[in-house]
Scaffold this motif. Structure first.
Motif, short mmCIF file in Angstrom:
data_model
loop_
_atom_site.label_atom_id
_atom_site.label_comp_id
_atom_site.label_asym_id
_atom_site.label_seq_id
_atom_site.Cartn_x
_atom_site.Cartn_y
_atom_site.Cartn_z
N LYS A 131 -12.10 2.40 4.92
CA LYS A 131 -12.25 1.88 2.90
C LYS A 131 -10.74 2.01 3.22
CE LYS A 131 -16.92 2.43 1.79
NZ LYS A 131 -17.80 1.47 2.57
N LEU A 132 -10.26 0.86 2.12
CA LEU A 132 -9.02 0.98 2.62
C LEU A 132 -8.53 2.03 1.03
CD1 LEU A 132 -5.83 -0.36 2.88
CD2 LEU A 132 -6.84 -2.83 2.22
N TRP A 133 -9.69 1.22 0.05
CA TRP A 133 -9.13 1.43 -1.42
C TRP A 133 -9.43 3.23 -1.72
CZ3 TRP A 133 -12.82 5.38 -3.55
CH2 TRP A 133 -13.76 4.80 -3.38
N LEU A 134 -10.26 4.25 -0.27
CA LEU A 134 -10.23 5.49 -0.10
C LEU A 134 -9.11 5.46 0.52
CD1 LEU A 134 -13.62 6.47 0.66
CD2 LEU A 134 -12.96 6.80 -1.24
N PHE A 163 -6.07 5.03 -0.06
CA PHE A 163 -4.66 4.92 -0.79
C PHE A 163 -4.91 5.62 -1.71
CE2 PHE A 163 -3.33 3.19 -5.35
CZ PHE A 163 -2.31 2.88 -4.50
N LEU A 164 -6.10 6.09 -1.65
CA LEU A 164 -6.68 6.97 -2.85
C LEU A 164 -6.29 8.75 -2.16
CD1 LEU A 164 -10.15 6.64 -4.68
CD2 LEU A 164 -7.44 6.19 -5.66
N VAL A 217 0.87 -1.26 -0.16
CA VAL A 217 -0.68 0.16 0.05
C VAL A 217 0.42 1.15 0.09
CG1 VAL A 217 -1.91 1.26 1.34
CG2 VAL A 217 -2.20 -1.28 0.63
#
Length: 402
Positions: A98-101, A103-104, A51
């Motif tokens: 949320k992991l994807w957020l 990361f962004l 990540v």
């Protein structure tokens, strides 16, 4: 250094303050990302590395487009816009589950930091004569290292109370700079050259690839950044493999302190003496010190040995960094200065790859093989730097005879 700061115009000092405060914001949070990701998202060490490393790589690649924007738009507006992204990134990381957020937002703040870095360096070329640039780059690098030296201690104190507080403090530092710059920043400051017709991003990329000097320095930067980009990470990996956790902690604490002390005490004094006329000699000295430092790492058995080795290694660092900034500023056409600095930022890819390559070497070879590998990267990176500098000298000589 304080005398130099008083000598510079307010617009330069304001740009230098961005390097200090935004780096401080970055340094407050970055050391605790591993702990935060582990506790908040229950990730393994390998997943955390993926990540954080991926975010750094994506941010570095995007910074090329940031360099393109630097050559096209107002520096004042770009600094405000990307400081806004910087603040948004930290706020977002603090509040999302949320992991994807996450990361962004992590990519957003890394991208913003890289672009502001490019805008500031390009602006120095506009605001200061060539004779002053080695000094201002050294001042800037000293301020950056002050941020990295102080930030983790502030982050540790805040994280003791709540793991979200470092993110909030980083966002507040960015917001504070945003407010100050929006009021006192130079609204007319721009690296864009209205005399040149607009060129597409891809067309500019093709122009950069044709500049042999830039290609050599970019490749040399990526190769050498494997060694100095994240040196505390691979030292930790080596020590964890070969010694006890207690000794590892003692060495890393000493290494970080010595590195910061040498940079803060000597960066400006050494950097102001670096000149274009003797660039090859300075680069040779810097890479020789890198090599001596790595040899010292390989031979070190005590905390004192490690401290002496990192002091030598850091002397190479404080020579090479301002030298490469000066070289890029010298060869960059006025209307493409941002893109040239964006290409230089690709050296961060080497920093992201360093711990990965060293981890693979430690897992598959004897522990000391890692240092042979690092020495090879230093030699290869130094050769590319010297090739670029030599080609630049020949280019200047041929231009002067026309």
């Amino acid at each position: 250094m304080l005398a130099a700061l008083r000598h510079y115009p307010a617009s330069v000092n304001l740009l230098l303050s961005s390097s200090l405060f935004l780096t401080l914001g970055r340094a407050i949070t970055l050391p605790y990302l591993v702990i935060y990701l582990s506790s908040s998202f229950v990730l393994s060490i390998s997943d955390i590395g993926m990540v954080v490393g991926s975010a750094l790589i994506v941010g570095s690649l995007l910074s090329l487009y940031g360099g393109y924007l630097t050559d096209k738009l107002s520096s004042y507006k770009l600094i405000l816009c990307f400081t806004g992204f910087f603040v948004t990134g930290f706020v977002g990381m603090c509040v999302t589950n949320k992991l994807w957020l996450f990361f962004l937002f992590l990519v957003s703040f890394n991208f913003a930091y890289s672009v502001i870095d490019i805008v500031v360096k390009a602006a120095f070329g506009k605001l200061l004569p060539v004779a002053e640039q080695s000094k201002v780059f050294s001042v800037r690098y000293t301020l950056i290292n002050i941020g990295y030296a102080v930030g983790p201690f502030i982050g540790a104190g805040l994280a003791h109370w709540n793991m979200k507080l470092p993110f909030m403090m980083s966002a507040l530092l960015g917001l504070g700079f945003f407010v100050v710059y929006s009021i006192f920043g130079d609204r007319k400051l721009s690296s864009a050259d209205p005399a040149n017709a607009p060129v597409s991003f891809l067309a500019v990329g093709r122009i950069l690839l044709k500049d042999y000097r830039l290609v050599c320095f970019t490749v040399g930067g990526v190769l050498s950044a494997v060694v100095f980009g994240q040196f505390t990470a691979y030292i930790s990996q080596y020590l964890v493999t070969t010694s006890t956790p207690e000794f590892t902690y003692q060495v890393i604490s000493s290494v970080v302190a010595v590195n910061a002390a040498v940079v803060i005490c000597l960066q400006y004094f050494v950097g102001k003496h670096i000149s274009h006329q003797y660039l090859n000699q300075w680069l040779t000295a810097g890479f020789s010190l890198f090599l001596m430092g790595v040899v010292g790492f390989a031979l070190s058995t005590t905390v004192l040995h490690w401290s002496l080795a990192v002091a030598i290694f850091t002397l190479g660092e404080i020579i090479v960094f301002p030298a490469e900034y000066m070289f890029i500023d010298r060869i960059a056409p006025t209307h493409l200065r941002g893109m040239y600095y964006g290409a230089q930022n690709l050296s961060n890819l080497g920093g992201a790859l360093g711990p990965v390559l060293c981890g693979f070497a430690l897992a598959t070879q004897s522990a000391h093989f890692m240092f042979y590998m690092l020495a090879a990267f230093i030699v290869a990176g130094g050769c590319f730097y010297l090739l670029g500098a030599s080609y630049s000298r020949r280019h200047d000589q041929s231009s002067s005879t026309r």
